[in-house]
Design a protein around this motif. Structure first.
Motif, mmCIF file in Angstrom:
data_model
loop_
_atom_site.group_PDB
_atom_site.id
_atom_site.type_symbol
_atom_site.label_atom_id
_atom_site.label_comp_id
_atom_site.label_asym_id
_atom_site.label_seq_id
_atom_site.Cartn_x
_atom_site.Cartn_y
_atom_site.Cartn_z
ATOM 1 N N ALA A 122 0.830 -1.204 0.000
ATOM 2 C CA ALA A 122 0.000 0.000 0.000
ATOM 3 C C ALA A 122 0.865 1.255 0.000
ATOM 4 O O ALA A 122 0.569 2.217 -0.730
ATOM 5 C CB ALA A 122 -0.936 -0.005 1.209
ATOM 6 N N ALA A 123 1.931 1.261 0.784
ATOM 7 C CA ALA A 123 2.817 2.426 0.826
ATOM 8 C C ALA A 123 3.438 2.665 -0.548
ATOM 9 O O ALA A 123 3.514 3.815 -1.010
ATOM 10 C CB ALA A 123 3.900 2.232 1.883
ATOM 11 N N GLU A 124 3.873 1.597 -1.206
ATOM 12 C CA GLU A 124 4.444 1.731 -2.553
ATOM 13 C C GLU A 124 3.406 2.291 -3.525
ATOM 14 O O GLU A 124 3.710 3.177 -4.331
ATOM 15 C CB GLU A 124 4.946 0.377 -3.059
ATOM 16 N N ALA A 125 2.196 1.775 -3.449
ATOM 17 C CA ALA A 125 1.134 2.233 -4.348
ATOM 18 C C ALA A 125 0.804 3.709 -4.105
ATOM 19 O O ALA A 125 0.639 4.477 -5.068
ATOM 20 C CB ALA A 125 -0.116 1.375 -4.168
ATOM 21 N N PHE A 126 0.722 4.106 -2.852
ATOM 22 C CA PHE A 126 0.438 5.509 -2.541
ATOM 23 C C PHE A 126 1.563 6.415 -3.047
ATOM 24 O O PHE A 126 1.315 7.498 -3.561
ATOM 25 C CB PHE A 126 0.234 5.719 -1.044
ATOM 26 N N ARG A 127 2.802 5.975 -2.890
ATOM 27 C CA ARG A 127 3.943 6.766 -3.368
ATOM 28 C C ARG A 127 3.879 6.942 -4.882
ATOM 29 O O ARG A 127 4.116 8.026 -5.390
ATOM 30 C CB ARG A 127 5.259 6.096 -3.000
ATOM 31 N N LYS A 128 3.582 5.853 -5.586
ATOM 32 C CA LYS A 128 3.489 5.929 -7.050
ATOM 33 C C LYS A 128 2.375 6.873 -7.471
ATOM 34 O O LYS A 128 2.459 7.511 -8.515
ATOM 35 C CB LYS A 128 3.255 4.541 -7.645
ATOM 36 N N GLY A 129 1.327 6.929 -6.662
ATOM 37 C CA GLY A 129 0.191 7.796 -6.960
ATOM 38 C C GLY A 129 0.382 9.222 -6.457
ATOM 39 O O GLY A 129 -0.526 10.039 -6.569
ATOM 40 N N GLY A 130 1.542 9.507 -5.873
ATOM 41 C CA GLY A 130 1.811 10.855 -5.389
ATOM 42 C C GLY A 130 1.088 11.207 -4.105
ATOM 43 O O GLY A 130 0.890 12.379 -3.797
ATOM 44 N N ARG A 131 0.710 10.206 -3.342
ATOM 45 C CA ARG A 131 -0.021 10.452 -2.091
ATOM 46 C C ARG A 131 0.900 10.137 -0.908
ATOM 47 O O ARG A 131 0.760 9.125 -0.234
ATOM 48 C CB ARG A 131 -1.290 9.605 -2.076
ATOM 49 N N GLU A 132 1.829 11.031 -0.664
ATOM 50 C CA GLU A 132 2.877 10.837 0.328
ATOM 51 C C GLU A 132 2.324 10.679 1.747
ATOM 52 O O GLU A 132 2.810 9.855 2.515
ATOM 53 C CB GLU A 132 3.861 12.015 0.274
ATOM 54 N N GLU A 133 1.303 11.444 2.088
ATOM 55 C CA GLU A 133 0.749 11.386 3.443
ATOM 56 C C GLU A 133 0.178 10.004 3.764
ATOM 57 O O GLU A 133 0.433 9.444 4.829
ATOM 58 C CB GLU A 133 -0.337 12.453 3.618
ATOM 59 N N GLN A 134 -0.561 9.426 2.812
ATOM 60 C CA GLN A 134 -1.108 8.085 3.023
ATOM 61 C C GLN A 134 0.003 7.046 3.086
ATOM 62 O O GLN A 134 -0.075 6.090 3.849
ATOM 63 C CB GLN A 134 -2.099 7.715 1.913
ATOM 64 N N ALA A 135 1.049 7.238 2.283
ATOM 65 C CA ALA A 135 2.184 6.310 2.304
ATOM 66 C C ALA A 135 2.850 6.338 3.679
ATOM 67 O O ALA A 135 3.220 5.286 4.220
ATOM 68 C CB ALA A 135 3.193 6.677 1.219
ATOM 69 N N GLU A 136 2.989 7.511 4.259
ATOM 70 C CA GLU A 136 3.590 7.624 5.588
ATOM 71 C C GLU A 136 2.721 6.961 6.650
ATOM 72 O O GLU A 136 3.242 6.355 7.589
ATOM 73 C CB GLU A 136 3.841 9.097 5.922
ATOM 74 N N GLU A 137 1.406 7.057 6.500
ATOM 75 C CA GLU A 137 0.500 6.390 7.444
ATOM 76 C C GLU A 137 0.684 4.880 7.374
ATOM 77 O O GLU A 137 0.737 4.203 8.412
ATOM 78 C CB GLU A 137 -0.959 6.744 7.130
ATOM 79 N N GLU A 138 0.784 4.353 6.165
ATOM 80 C CA GLU A 138 0.999 2.913 5.992
ATOM 81 C C GLU A 138 2.334 2.490 6.596
ATOM 82 O O GLU A 138 2.428 1.432 7.227
ATOM 83 C CB GLU A 138 0.950 2.524 4.503
ATOM 84 N N GLU A 139 3.353 3.297 6.421
ATOM 85 C CA GLU A 139 4.672 2.973 6.966
ATOM 86 C C GLU A 139 4.667 3.021 8.492
ATOM 87 O O GLU A 139 5.352 2.234 9.139
ATOM 88 C CB GLU A 139 5.729 3.905 6.385
#
Length: 147
Positions: A63-80
């Motif tokens: 999920a973090a990888e997918a959010f990063r690819k989609g430019g959604r850094e905040e959600q990626a950080e939440e997943e991490e």
């Protein structure tokens, strides 16, 4: 103390400390464990608990990888962050060198000589590692050694 009991205790502490991020992450992990327990209709063994944690860990990484690819850094950080919380309850991960040593031992044990032996090697290696290494990394290392 079972893993579920440990997480329930941590969850209680997070609620008292009003740590909403940790509370939410712990709730997700606890829910996954309880769901698995309900599906089996019995308490989970240590290995089964570890499998649930590994599954949840993998979901967070993807999920973090997918959010990063989609430019959604905040959600990626939440997943991490959730990933960090999950990893608190998992056994310590082995280094790449330790994994390679185990792979070398298994290759010599089963007499593997080519990539056709990948399945046998992977089964034996993953059994020995039991949650202490990421399966995709192990697969990559085994493929390199058998190529």
């Amino acid at each position: 103390m079972s893993l579920i009991a440990r997480i329930e205790e941590e969850l209680k502490e997070a609620r008292l400390a009003r740590d909403e991020d940790r509370r939410d992450a712990l709730s997700l992990v606890l829910n996954a464990l309880r769901t698995a327990q309900k599906e089996l209709q019995r308490p989970l063994s240590d290995d089964e608990e570890l499998q649930v944690l590994q599954r949840e860990r993998k979901r967070r990484v993807e999920a973090a990888e997918a959010f990063r690819k989609g430019g959604r850094e905040e959600q990626a950080e939440e997943e991490e962050y959730e990933l960090e919380v999950i990893e608190e309850f998992m056994p310590e991960q082995l280094s790449e060198e330790e994994i390679e040593d185990i792979i070398d031992d298994v290759i010599s044990e089963v007499g593997a000589t080519s990539i056709r032996d990948l399945g046998r090697v992977m089964a034996a290696v993953m059994h020995q590692l039991s949650g202490r290494a990421d399966g995709s990394l192990v697969s990559q290392l085994v493929r390199e050694k058998l190529a």
